[in-house]
Motif scaffolding. Structure first.
Motif, PDB file in Angstrom:
ATOM      1  N   ILE A   1       0.835  -1.201   0.000  1.00  0.00           N
ATOM      2  CA  ILE A   1       0.000   0.000   0.000  1.00  0.00           C
ATOM      3  C   ILE A   1       0.871   1.252   0.000  1.00  0.00           C
ATOM      4  O   ILE A   1       0.614   2.202  -0.737  1.00  0.00           O
TER       5      ILE A   1
ATOM      6  N   GLN B   1       2.210   1.795  -3.354  1.00  0.00           N
ATOM      7  CA  GLN B   1       1.168   2.323  -4.242  1.00  0.00           C
ATOM      8  C   GLN B   1       0.940   3.819  -4.016  1.00  0.00           C
ATOM      9  O   GLN B   1       0.575   4.532  -4.944  1.00  0.00           O
TER      10      GLN B   1
ATOM     11  N   LEU C   1       1.323   0.629 -10.891  1.00  0.00           N
ATOM     12  CA  LEU C   1       1.153   0.226  -9.493  1.00  0.00           C
ATOM     13  C   LEU C   1       0.005   0.932  -8.774  1.00  0.00           C
ATOM     14  O   LEU C   1      -0.758   0.272  -8.061  1.00  0.00           O
ATOM     15  N   PRO C   2      -0.191   2.225  -8.958  1.00  0.00           N
ATOM     16  CA  PRO C   2      -1.303   2.869  -8.261  1.00  0.00           C
ATOM     17  C   PRO C   2      -2.680   2.316  -8.666  1.00  0.00           C
ATOM     18  O   PRO C   2      -3.637   2.414  -7.903  1.00  0.00           O
ATOM     19  N   ARG C   3      -2.767   1.710  -9.836  1.00  0.00           N
ATOM     20  CA  ARG C   3      -4.052   1.172 -10.305  1.00  0.00           C
ATOM     21  C   ARG C   3      -4.269  -0.283  -9.922  1.00  0.00           C
ATOM     22  O   ARG C   3      -5.326  -0.838 -10.214  1.00  0.00           O
ATOM     23  N   LEU C   4      -3.292  -0.927  -9.277  1.00  0.00           N
ATOM     24  CA  LEU C   4      -3.430  -2.321  -8.869  1.00  0.00           C
ATOM     25  C   LEU C   4      -4.499  -2.415  -7.783  1.00  0.00           C
ATOM     26  O   LEU C   4      -4.348  -1.867  -6.698  1.00  0.00           O
ATOM     27  N   ARG C   5      -5.589  -3.114  -8.069  1.00  0.00           N
ATOM     28  CA  ARG C   5      -6.728  -3.197  -7.152  1.00  0.00           C
ATOM     29  C   ARG C   5      -6.563  -4.266  -6.070  1.00  0.00           C
ATOM     30  O   ARG C   5      -7.152  -4.159  -5.015  1.00  0.00           O
TER      31      ARG C   5
ATOM     32  N   PRO D   1      -3.646  -5.819  -4.111  1.00  0.00           N
ATOM     33  CA  PRO D   1      -2.210  -5.877  -3.802  1.00  0.00           C
ATOM     34  C   PRO D   1      -1.704  -7.288  -3.481  1.00  0.00           C
ATOM     35  O   PRO D   1      -0.542  -7.598  -3.735  1.00  0.00           O
TER      36      PRO D   1
ATOM     37  N   PHE E   1       0.000  -9.168  -6.374  1.00  0.00           N
ATOM     38  CA  PHE E   1       1.104  -8.449  -6.998  1.00  0.00           C
ATOM     39  C   PHE E   1       2.005  -9.358  -7.824  1.00  0.00           C
ATOM     40  O   PHE E   1       2.380  -9.011  -8.950  1.00  0.00           O
TER      41      PHE E   1
END
Length: 166
Positions: free
Chosen positions: A2, A5, A50-54, A56, A59
């Protein structure tokens, strides 16, 4: 995850340090000497997304999907270009320990077609689950199982042809 992100540079550094070697090994087994460039392309795409990875917790699979796309793009370009004439044959040592020798296994993997080499790399060498492999490859788990079966048999046959015990 997090914190990474959210843009925490130390968290991003730890994330890259944790995953870089595994990612590079996968890419290297797929593209050989171009691994540094292709891995860098994968990291650029992963860090940008990475900021759009719903999820985590997903990953690893997400990262390897991105790396796979970079590998496939590279292979598409490489196979479109004519092959150089001065390629060297793989190492052909015939001793009993060759089967266990990491170099020998890598040489055997290099003799496999990309689909078979990739599934062995992801499942056995990257220790990803069958479901993660299916997600990365974009195929059902049953297809991963059949590719694994075929890839293991092909690797055994290739190593046997080169003089390694089966």
């Amino acid at each position: 995850m997090i914190r990474a992100q959210l843009g925490d540079r130390r968290a991003l550094t730890r994330l890259v340090e944790h995953w870089h070697e595994r990612l590079w090994r996968y890419v290297h087994r797929m593209v050989g000497p171009a691994a540094d460039d292709v891995t860098q392309q994968a990291w650029v795409a992963a860090l940008a997304g990475l900021p759009r990875l719903r999820q985590p917790e997903r990953f690893a699979a997400w990262l390897f999907v991105i790396a796979r796309r970079a590998v496939m793009d590279h292979l598409r370009l490489r196979y479109a270009a004519p092959e150089p004439l001065d390629t060297e044959p793989p190492d052909e040592r015939d001793d009993l320990d060759a089967m266990l020798d990491r170099t020998r296994i890598d040489a055997g993997l290099a003799l496999l077609p990309p689909l078979e080499r990739e599934v062995l790399e992801l499942f056995h060498l990257q220790d990803l689950t069958l479901l993660d492999c299916a997600e990365i490859l974009g195929v059902p788990p049953g297809t991963v199982k059949s590719r694994l079966f075929r890839a293991r048999r092909m690797l055994r046959d290739r190593l046997t042809e080169k003089g390694s015990p089966s």
